[in-house]
Structures are given as structure tokens and as C-alpha cells.
Write an enzyme that holds these catalytic residues in place. Structure first.
Site, mmCIF file in Angstrom:
data_model
loop_
_atom_site.group_PDB
_atom_site.id
_atom_site.type_symbol
_atom_site.label_atom_id
_atom_site.label_comp_id
_atom_site.label_asym_id
_atom_site.label_seq_id
_atom_site.Cartn_x
_atom_site.Cartn_y
_atom_site.Cartn_z
ATOM 1 N N VAL A 103 58.755 17.440 27.547
ATOM 2 C CA VAL A 103 59.694 17.602 26.428
ATOM 3 C C VAL A 103 60.850 18.525 26.836
ATOM 4 C CG1 VAL A 103 57.877 17.230 24.701
ATOM 5 C CG2 VAL A 103 58.323 19.555 25.501
ATOM 6 N N HIS A 129 56.553 12.168 24.396
ATOM 7 C CA HIS A 129 56.118 13.260 23.511
ATOM 8 C C HIS A 129 57.267 13.992 22.845
ATOM 9 C CE1 HIS A 129 52.266 13.381 26.177
ATOM 10 N NE2 HIS A 129 52.226 12.416 25.289
ATOM 11 N N THR A 202 51.094 14.903 36.823
ATOM 12 C CA THR A 202 50.351 14.906 35.566
ATOM 13 C C THR A 202 48.860 14.970 35.853
ATOM 14 O OG1 THR A 202 49.892 13.760 33.479
ATOM 15 C CG2 THR A 202 50.361 12.364 35.395
ATOM 16 N N ALA A 245 56.194 17.994 44.025
ATOM 17 C CA ALA A 245 57.163 16.916 43.749
ATOM 18 C C ALA A 245 58.532 17.196 44.344
ATOM 19 C CB ALA A 245 57.281 16.740 42.233
HETATM 20 C C1 BV8 Z 1 47.090 10.391 19.655
HETATM 21 C C2 BV8 Z 1 54.012 17.690 23.209
HETATM 22 C C3 BV8 Z 1 45.895 9.527 17.931
HETATM 23 C C4 BV8 Z 1 53.893 18.973 22.487
HETATM 24 C C5 BV8 Z 1 51.839 17.023 24.057
HETATM 25 C C6 BV8 Z 1 41.165 9.353 23.797
HETATM 26 C C7 BV8 Z 1 42.046 8.289 23.555
HETATM 27 C C8 BV8 Z 1 43.202 8.486 22.802
HETATM 28 C C9 BV8 Z 1 43.527 9.766 22.301
HETATM 29 C C10 BV8 Z 1 42.631 10.793 22.560
HETATM 30 C C11 BV8 Z 1 41.472 10.605 23.284
HETATM 31 N N1 BV8 Z 1 40.826 11.794 23.344
HETATM 32 C C12 BV8 Z 1 41.533 12.738 22.693
HETATM 33 C C13 BV8 Z 1 42.634 12.148 22.208
HETATM 34 C C14 BV8 Z 1 43.661 12.819 21.465
HETATM 35 C C15 BV8 Z 1 44.724 13.474 22.329
HETATM 36 C C16 BV8 Z 1 44.359 13.679 23.761
HETATM 37 O O1 BV8 Z 1 44.679 12.850 24.620
HETATM 38 N N2 BV8 Z 1 43.730 14.817 24.045
HETATM 39 C C17 BV8 Z 1 43.404 15.148 25.415
HETATM 40 C C18 BV8 Z 1 43.527 16.659 25.617
HETATM 41 C C19 BV8 Z 1 42.016 14.626 25.713
HETATM 42 N N3 BV8 Z 1 45.909 12.659 22.263
HETATM 43 C C20 BV8 Z 1 46.710 12.811 21.191
HETATM 44 O O2 BV8 Z 1 46.457 13.527 20.252
HETATM 45 C C21 BV8 Z 1 47.965 11.966 21.188
HETATM 46 N N4 BV8 Z 1 48.028 11.275 19.938
HETATM 47 O O3 BV8 Z 1 46.263 9.992 20.423
HETATM 48 O O4 BV8 Z 1 47.147 10.000 18.373
HETATM 49 C C22 BV8 Z 1 46.124 8.765 16.720
HETATM 50 C C23 BV8 Z 1 45.703 7.441 16.688
HETATM 51 C C24 BV8 Z 1 45.866 6.745 15.537
HETATM 52 C C25 BV8 Z 1 46.458 7.364 14.427
HETATM 53 C C26 BV8 Z 1 46.888 8.689 14.484
HETATM 54 C C27 BV8 Z 1 46.738 9.400 15.632
HETATM 55 C C28 BV8 Z 1 49.201 12.862 21.277
HETATM 56 C C29 BV8 Z 1 49.255 13.502 22.643
HETATM 57 C C30 BV8 Z 1 50.577 14.270 22.780
HETATM 58 C C31 BV8 Z 1 50.309 15.734 22.657
HETATM 59 N N5 BV8 Z 1 51.547 16.461 22.923
HETATM 60 N N6 BV8 Z 1 52.979 17.654 24.246
HETATM 61 C C32 BV8 Z 1 54.390 20.096 23.349
HETATM 62 O O5 BV8 Z 1 54.646 19.906 24.558
HETATM 63 O O6 BV8 Z 1 54.522 21.186 22.798
HETATM 64 S S1 BV8 Z 1 50.764 16.869 25.354
HETATM 65 C C33 BV8 Z 1 51.096 17.940 26.611
HETATM 66 O O7 BV8 Z 1 50.166 17.601 27.643
HETATM 67 C C34 BV8 Z 1 52.454 17.796 27.279
HETATM 68 O O8 BV8 Z 1 53.275 16.786 26.742
HETATM 69 C C35 BV8 Z 1 52.095 17.418 28.705
HETATM 70 O O9 BV8 Z 1 53.036 16.641 29.308
HETATM 71 C C36 BV8 Z 1 50.853 16.678 28.457
HETATM 72 C C37 BV8 Z 1 50.009 16.293 29.622
HETATM 73 O O10 BV8 Z 1 49.895 17.388 30.443
HETATM 74 P P1 BV8 Z 1 50.538 17.228 31.907
HETATM 75 O O11 BV8 Z 1 51.965 16.830 31.766
HETATM 76 O O12 BV8 Z 1 49.682 16.336 32.720
HETATM 77 O O13 BV8 Z 1 50.515 18.705 32.415
HETATM 78 P P2 BV8 Z 1 49.233 19.504 32.959
HETATM 79 O O14 BV8 Z 1 49.572 20.956 32.970
HETATM 80 O O15 BV8 Z 1 48.003 19.031 32.264
HETATM 81 O O16 BV8 Z 1 49.102 19.002 34.480
HETATM 82 C C38 BV8 Z 1 50.121 19.370 35.409
HETATM 83 C C39 BV8 Z 1 49.816 18.565 36.660
HETATM 84 O O17 BV8 Z 1 50.880 18.805 37.583
HETATM 85 C C40 BV8 Z 1 48.528 18.971 37.334
HETATM 86 O O18 BV8 Z 1 47.822 17.804 37.736
HETATM 87 C C41 BV8 Z 1 49.001 19.753 38.572
HETATM 88 O O19 BV8 Z 1 48.130 19.550 39.680
HETATM 89 C C42 BV8 Z 1 50.322 19.098 38.849
HETATM 90 N N7 BV8 Z 1 51.305 19.952 39.530
HETATM 91 C C43 BV8 Z 1 51.403 21.305 39.509
HETATM 92 N N8 BV8 Z 1 52.464 21.699 40.265
HETATM 93 C C44 BV8 Z 1 53.044 20.553 40.748
HETATM 94 C C45 BV8 Z 1 52.303 19.451 40.278
HETATM 95 N N9 BV8 Z 1 52.612 18.180 40.594
HETATM 96 C C46 BV8 Z 1 53.684 17.983 41.387
HETATM 97 N N10 BV8 Z 1 54.455 18.991 41.873
HETATM 98 C C47 BV8 Z 1 54.152 20.283 41.577
HETATM 99 N N11 BV8 Z 1 54.900 21.287 42.081
#
Ligand code: BV8
Ligand code: ZN
Length: 254
Positions: A103, A129, A202, A245
């Protein structure tokens, strides 16, 4: 990441007619934007269910606005890195759809910087998102720019809608909220039609975003992953480039 792995991944991308790039917080790490689950992860000091949910906002709008105000200040000082710029250049050349979970707006900034006077459209990302620097009205859904500092000291000083006066919220998708249907459809449609899904920075934990690369695999396409660490997607990738990256993408796409 060995030269052979890089060459193999380059060949996959050069041979691809259509590519989808899916990015997460990791692509912005080298720009100084904290990731969500890393060492300095945003969620470390907060728990997602405490802040990035509609319930949290209803329960404590001051705390939620304080966190987003802090993030706006922190992210507002960050600029795109070589990884964002390499992706923008490749997308402007055509044949690549950019989809981001981020975002922070850094892909858009990179697209405009690389495009210069040309049309940046082809490098503008599908934002799964939402956008940190955009406000949405909790009553009339009017959108407005959200860049300045947020005074979360009391309810009266929180951002109000310029049209109807109701409380504003950040225009991001919180946990438990639906993603924009048009953005989702465009993202899954592009992934299903892609020869390669390039997945960058991601943890592949958040759904439905984490299902996008599977749409490419299901149609016989391949996945290339750029991430210093292993993720649940790594075992499905044809090529895994274990590096940051901002170093890997210029070498991969340059
Ligand atoms: C929904 C915005 C339902 C806000 C964010 C199973 C199936 C479907 C849904 C679910 C499910 N289980 C649980 C759910 C619900 C939930 C979910 O997925 N939970 C997870 C935790 C299990 N999903 C939701 O709630 C979604 N909505 O499903 O609606 C529904 C259905 C019907 C009717 C009504 C509702 C909404 C999800 C969106 C949430 N909002 N952000 C804000 O930002 O303030 S999510 C948030 O996490 C960010 O957007 C972020 O982008 C996202 C994912 O994280 P990553 O981007 O991957 O970042 P992370 O830190 O985790 O990882 C970083 C990676 O980079 C690492 O791998 C690291 O190794 C790597 N890295 C580090 N340095 C580098 C690098 N890579 C390259 N270069 C580097 N230098
Ligand atoms: Zn309003």
C-alpha cells in the site's frame, strides 16, 4: 543465487509472452519500508488483529489512526529502489502486469519516474490491498488524498470527509474485508493468462493474494520467486532466486 540459477530465470522471462509480477512488502524493504513479518516487522510491535481490522477501527479509531499516521510519515520518506525501477522499466516495455499487495505507492512512483513524459499506465500496479496515502469516507465512501500528518490526539481532530463530515479511514483492505472485485478479477485473469508469474518479496501467507501464482501454475505456467528466504510457494517455483529484490531484479530483468 548462482549464475546458473539467474541465467535459467532470465531465460524463462525472456521466453515468456505474458508475465505477471506479484510483489509484497519485501520489495520495499531496501527502500526502508518495514515489512510485516520480518525482524523489524510492522506487526512485531503490533498484532494485525489489533490494528488492521474494521473491528479495531470501530473499537479504537485513535489507535488505528495513530498507527497509520506513523506509517505515512515513515513510508512518505522512502523512495523506490532499483527493484521497483527494474520492474517498472520491464512493465513499460509491455507484456507484464504488475500486481502488488503493498500500500506504499512505491511502484507508482517508480512508474512515473521511469516513464518521464511518456504514459506510465503500463507500469501502474493493480493494488490488491488499497493505498496508504488515500482516505475513504466511512459514510459516503468519497475518496481523498491522505498525505499530511494525522492528529490522533482526540476524536475531533481525526480526518473528516470534505463532502459529508463523517470520519475518514485509510483506503486500505483490512483483515476480514473483501478486496475490490475488479482488481481481483483483473489480477487472477492476468495470472491465468501468464506464462510466468514472478513473485517478489512476499511471505505468501495472506489470501487471496497468495492464490494468484497458483492461477498461473494451474494453466501450465511457471513461477519464479525472488526472496532471501523460503516461503510456502518456493517448492512450486521453477526458479528460486535467494537474494534481495534491489540486487536480483536489475540482474534478472536488465
Ligand atoms: C479476506 C493492508 C475474506 C492493510 C493487508 C484462507 C483463505 C482466505 C482468507 C483467509 C484464509 N485464512 C485467513 C484468511 C483471512 C486473511 C488472511 O489471509 N490471513 C492470513 C494472515 C492467514 N485474509 C483476509 O482477511 C483478506 N480478506 O479474505 O476476506 C472475506 C470473504 C468473504 C467475505 C468477506 C470477507 C484481506 C487481506 C488483506 C489484509 N491487508 N494489508 C495495511 O497494510 O495496513 S495484508 C498485509 O500483509 C500487507 O498488505 C502485506 O503486503 C501482506 C502480505 O505480507 P507480505 O507482503 O508478504 O509481507 P511479509 O512481511 O509477510 O513478508 C515479506 C517477505 O519479503 C518475506 O518473505 C521476506 O523474506 C521477504 N523479504 C524481506 N526482505 C526482502 C524480501 N524479499 C525481497 N527482497 C528483500 N530485500
Ligand atoms: Zn463522506
Amino acid at each position: 543465487m548462482t549464475p546458473g540459477e539467474l541465467e535459467g530465470a532470465r531465460a524463462l522471462l525472456e521466453g515468456a509472452r505474458r508475465v505477471v509480477a506479484l510483489t509484497g512488502a519485501g520489495i520495499s524493504a531496501e527502500s526502508g519500508v518495514p515489512t510485516f513479518r520480518g525482524e523489524d516487522g510492522l506487526w512485531k510491535s503490533f498484532r494485525p488483529e489489533d490494528l488492521a481490522t474494521p473491528e479495531a477501527f470501530r473499537r479504537d479509531p485513535l489507535l488505528v489512526w495513530e498507527w497509520y499516521g506513523w506509517r505515512r510519515e515513515k513510508v512518505g520518506a522512502c523512495t523506490p529502489n532499483a527493484g521497483h525501477l527494474a520492474l517498472a522499466r520491464r512493465a513499460l516495455g509491455g507484456g507484464m502486469t504488475l500486481v502488488t499487495q503493498n500500500v506504499d505507492g512505491l511502484h507508482e512512483t517508480a512508474a512515473r519516474a521511469v516513464a518521464g513524459a511518456a504514459d506510465p499506465e503500463a507500469a501502474l500496479p493493480l493494488e490488491l490491498h488499497g493505498a496508504l496515502f488515500r482516505n475513504r469516507c466511512t459514510r459516503c465512501a468519497a475518496l481523498s488524498e491522505g498525505r499530511g500528518p494525522v492528529d490522533a490526539s482526540c476524536l475531533e481532530t481525526l480526518p473528516r470527509c470534505p463532502s459529508c463530515g463523517a470520519l475518514l479511514r485509510p483506503d486500505v483492505v483490512w483483515f476480514g474485508e473483501m478486496l475490490d472485485a475488479k482488481v481481483l478479477q483483473a489480477s487472477f485473469g492476468a495470472a491465468a493468462a501468464a506464462d510466468v508469474c514472478l513473485v517478489v518479496g512476499t511471505s505468501s501467507l495472506v489470501y487471496p493474494a497468495a492464490s494468484i501464482p497458483l492461477a498461473t501454475l494451474e494453466r501450465g505456467g511457471t513461477v519464479v520467486e525472488v526472496n532471501p528466504h523460503e516461503t510456502p510457494l518456493s517448492s512450486r517455483a521453477r526458479a528460486v532466486l535467494r537474494g534481495p529484490a534491489a540486487q536480483v531484479l536489475p540482474a534478472l530483468l536488465g
